[in-house]
Motif scaffolding. Structure first.
Motif, PDB file in Angstrom:
ATOM      1  N   PRO A  24     -56.929  55.088 -52.487  1.00 31.35           N
ATOM      2  CA  PRO A  24     -57.889  55.479 -51.451  1.00 31.35           C
ATOM      3  C   PRO A  24     -57.180  56.249 -50.349  1.00 31.35           C
ATOM      4  N   LYS A  25     -57.891  57.157 -49.724  1.00 37.11           N
ATOM      5  CA  LYS A  25     -57.327  57.906 -48.607  1.00 37.11           C
ATOM      6  C   LYS A  25     -57.370  57.007 -47.372  1.00 37.11           C
ATOM      7  N   PRO A  26     -56.234  56.845 -46.696  1.00 34.76           N
ATOM      8  CA  PRO A  26     -56.229  55.996 -45.501  1.00 34.76           C
ATOM      9  C   PRO A  26     -56.978  56.655 -44.348  1.00 34.76           C
ATOM     10  N   SER A  27     -57.606  55.825 -43.533  1.00 35.05           N
ATOM     11  CA  SER A  27     -58.271  56.347 -42.338  1.00 35.05           C
ATOM     12  C   SER A  27     -57.213  56.649 -41.284  1.00 35.05           C
ATOM     13  N   SER A  28     -57.599  57.361 -40.258  1.00 33.76           N
ATOM     14  CA  SER A  28     -56.654  57.669 -39.187  1.00 33.76           C
ATOM     15  C   SER A  28     -56.181  56.389 -38.502  1.00 33.76           C
ATOM     16  N   GLU A  29     -56.976  55.330 -38.540  1.00 34.59           N
ATOM     17  CA  GLU A  29     -56.603  54.046 -37.938  1.00 34.59           C
ATOM     18  C   GLU A  29     -55.355  53.465 -38.596  1.00 34.59           C
ATOM     19  N   ALA A  30     -55.125  53.805 -39.850  1.00 31.73           N
ATOM     20  CA  ALA A  30     -53.962  53.287 -40.572  1.00 31.73           C
ATOM     21  C   ALA A  30     -52.641  53.770 -39.972  1.00 31.73           C
ATOM     22  N   TYR A  31     -52.689  54.818 -39.176  1.00 31.80           N
ATOM     23  CA  TYR A  31     -51.469  55.380 -38.610  1.00 31.80           C
ATOM     24  C   TYR A  31     -51.231  54.950 -37.168  1.00 31.80           C
ATOM     25  N   ASN A  32     -52.093  54.102 -36.633  1.00 31.72           N
ATOM     26  CA  ASN A  32     -51.884  53.625 -35.267  1.00 31.72           C
ATOM     27  C   ASN A  32     -50.758  52.600 -35.224  1.00 31.72           C
ATOM     28  N   VAL A  33     -50.124  52.500 -34.087  1.00 35.45           N
ATOM     29  CA  VAL A  33     -49.025  51.557 -33.885  1.00 35.45           C
ATOM     30  C   VAL A  33     -49.573  50.135 -33.886  1.00 35.45           C
ATOM     31  N   SER A  34     -48.820  49.231 -34.486  1.00 36.58           N
ATOM     32  CA  SER A  34     -49.165  47.807 -34.473  1.00 36.58           C
ATOM     33  C   SER A  34     -47.969  47.012 -33.972  1.00 36.58           C
ATOM     34  N   TRP A  35     -48.217  46.130 -33.028  1.00 36.84           N
ATOM     35  CA  TRP A  35     -47.168  45.222 -32.569  1.00 36.84           C
ATOM     36  C   TRP A  35     -47.178  43.999 -33.477  1.00 36.84           C
ATOM     37  N   CYS A  36     -45.996  43.533 -33.855  1.00 37.87           N
ATOM     38  CA  CYS A  36     -45.868  42.420 -34.775  1.00 37.87           C
ATOM     39  C   CYS A  36     -45.221  41.229 -34.069  1.00 37.87           C
ATOM     40  N   LEU A  61     -48.910  45.151 -24.176  1.00 37.57           N
ATOM     41  CA  LEU A  61     -49.476  45.982 -25.243  1.00 37.57           C
ATOM     42  C   LEU A  61     -50.493  46.961 -24.668  1.00 37.57           C
ATOM     43  N   LYS A  62     -51.327  46.500 -23.733  1.00 35.05           N
ATOM     44  CA  LYS A  62     -52.304  47.395 -23.102  1.00 35.05           C
ATOM     45  C   LYS A  62     -51.586  48.493 -22.325  1.00 35.05           C
ATOM     46  N   GLU A  63     -50.528  48.114 -21.620  1.00 42.06           N
ATOM     47  CA  GLU A  63     -49.743  49.084 -20.855  1.00 42.06           C
ATOM     48  C   GLU A  63     -49.186  50.172 -21.780  1.00 42.06           C
ATOM     49  N   MET A  64     -48.817  49.789 -22.986  1.00 41.75           N
ATOM     50  CA  MET A  64     -48.228  50.731 -23.936  1.00 41.75           C
ATOM     51  C   MET A  64     -49.282  51.413 -24.819  1.00 41.75           C
ATOM     52  N   GLY A  65     -50.555  51.047 -24.663  1.00 42.76           N
ATOM     53  CA  GLY A  65     -51.617  51.669 -25.450  1.00 42.76           C
ATOM     54  C   GLY A  65     -51.678  51.193 -26.891  1.00 42.76           C
ATOM     55  N   ILE A  66     -51.132  50.010 -27.150  1.00 47.23           N
ATOM     56  CA  ILE A  66     -51.139  49.456 -28.510  1.00 47.23           C
ATOM     57  C   ILE A  66     -52.339  48.539 -28.656  1.00 47.23           C
ATOM     58  N   LYS A  67     -53.168  48.788 -29.657  1.00 45.81           N
ATOM     59  CA  LYS A  67     -54.371  47.963 -29.814  1.00 45.81           C
ATOM     60  C   LYS A  67     -54.362  47.091 -31.079  1.00 45.81           C
ATOM     61  N   TRP A  68     -53.340  47.223 -31.926  1.00 44.62           N
ATOM     62  CA  TRP A  68     -53.227  46.395 -33.125  1.00 44.62           C
ATOM     63  C   TRP A  68     -52.120  45.364 -32.942  1.00 44.62           C
ATOM     64  N   VAL A  69     -52.396  44.124 -33.350  1.00 42.74           N
ATOM     65  CA  VAL A  69     -51.381  43.073 -33.338  1.00 42.74           C
ATOM     66  C   VAL A  69     -51.345  42.418 -34.717  1.00 42.74           C
ATOM     67  N   THR A  70     -50.165  41.965 -35.114  1.00 42.08           N
ATOM     68  CA  THR A  70     -50.006  41.307 -36.413  1.00 42.08           C
ATOM     69  C   THR A  70     -49.419  39.924 -36.209  1.00 42.08           C
ATOM     70  N   LEU A  71     -50.117  38.917 -36.699  1.00 42.30           N
ATOM     71  CA  LEU A  71     -49.581  37.562 -36.749  1.00 42.30           C
ATOM     72  C   LEU A  71     -48.731  37.502 -38.006  1.00 42.30           C
ATOM     73  N   ASP A  72     -47.426  37.320 -37.834  1.00 41.51           N
ATOM     74  CA  ASP A  72     -46.485  37.472 -38.942  1.00 41.51           C
ATOM     75  C   ASP A  72     -46.148  36.139 -39.613  1.00 41.51           C
ATOM     76  N   ASP A  73     -45.122  36.195 -40.411  1.00 37.51           N
ATOM     77  CA  ASP A  73     -44.653  35.119 -41.283  1.00 37.51           C
ATOM     78  C   ASP A  73     -44.617  33.742 -40.625  1.00 37.51           C
ATOM     79  N   ARG A  74     -44.951  32.726 -41.401  1.00 40.57           N
ATOM     80  CA  ARG A  74     -44.879  31.291 -41.087  1.00 40.57           C
ATOM     81  C   ARG A  74     -45.992  30.785 -40.177  1.00 40.57           C
ATOM     82  N   TRP A  75     -47.113  31.480 -40.100  1.00 35.94           N
ATOM     83  CA  TRP A  75     -48.298  30.922 -39.457  1.00 35.94           C
ATOM     84  C   TRP A  75     -48.922  29.873 -40.374  1.00 35.94           C
TER      85      TRP A  75
END
Length: 189
Positions: A77-89, A109-123
Motif C-alpha cells: 500500500p502507498k503510505p499516507s503523508s502521516e507516515a512520514y511525520n516524526v514520532s517520539w518514542c 513534544l508540543k514545543e517541538m511540533g511532534i504529535k505522534w508518541v509511541t509506547l515502546d517495549d515492556r508495557w
C-alpha cells in the motif's frame, strides 16, 4: 556485511531457524524444524527460500526481500503523508516506563511540533500474550493515557512484535523470559 535467510512465500509461515541446536527434541516439530523420515518415492518440500549476502545495514536484505515478493504479486500500500511525520518514542525510559512519564513529555513534544508518541517495549507482561503489566500499566491505564494524549491533540501508537513469543529460554537485561500462554498452547497442541 551480513547474511540474510528467509522465505519468499506470500503467506505467513511459522518458521524457526535456531542459531544453536545440541539435539533435536519434540519441541522442534513445528515450522521448518520437522524431523521426518521419507519412504521411497516420498518427497518433502520447504517454503521457497533465499540466502543473501549483503553489505550495509539490515534494510538492504529487507529491500531485496520486498522486491522479490512484489514480483510475486504482493502489492504494497502507498503510505499516507502521516507516515512520514516524526514520532517520539518512550524507549528513553527503557523497560519500566509509566503513564506519568509518557504524559510528562507533552509540553516538550508540543514545543517541538511532534504529535505522534509511541509506547515502546515492556508495557506488556510477556511477549506473545501482550497483557499490560500490572506494575506499570494496571487496569485501563493504557486507554486512559491514550485518551489524555488525544485531549492534547496528539496521536499514540503501541509498539509490539506480532510474531515474538517468549518460550521460557533466555533473558533480556530487564527480565528473564517466561513461558507465554501462546507457547504453552503450541507445545501442548
Amino acid at each position: 556485511m551480513g547474511e540474510a535467510v528467509g522465505h519468499v512465500e506470500t503467506i505467513p509461515i511459522s518458521a524457526a531457524i535456531p542459531q544453536k541446536w545440541e539435539r533435536w527434541t519434540p519441541e522442534h516439530r513445528g515450522g521448518l524444524c520437522a524431523k521426518i523420515s521419507l519412504k521411497p518415492g516420498e518427497t518433502y518440500s520447504t517454503p521457497r527460500s533465499f540466502v543473501s549476502v549483503f553489505a550495509g545495514d539490515f534494510y538492504e536484505p529487507l529491500r531485496i526481500w520486498s522486491s522479490v515478493l512484489q514480483k510475486e504479486g504482493w502489492e504494497l500500500p502507498k503510505p499516507s503523508s502521516e507516515a512520514y511525520n516524526v514520532s517520539w518514542c518512550g524507549w528513553g525510559y527503557e523497560f519500566n516506563v509509566t503513564p506519568a512519564q509518557m504524559l510528562g513529555t507533552v509540553p516538550k513534544l508540543k514545543e517541538m511540533g511532534i504529535k505522534w508518541v509511541t509506547l515502546d517495549d515492556r508495557w506488556f507482561d510477556v511477549y506473545g500474550d501482550w497483557n499490560p503489566r500490572s506494575d506499570t500499566f494496571p487496569g485501563d491505564s493504557i486507554k486512559k493515557m491514550t485518551d489524555d494524549f488525544h485531549k492534547e491533540g496528539m496521536l499514540a501508537q503501541l509498539w509490539w512484535l506480532p510474531l515474538g513469543v517468549e518460550d521460557g529460554e533466555g533473558k533480556y537485561e530487564s527480565h528473564k523470559y517466561a513461558l507465554s500462554k501462546v507457547a504453552q498452547s503450541i507445545r501442548s497442541g
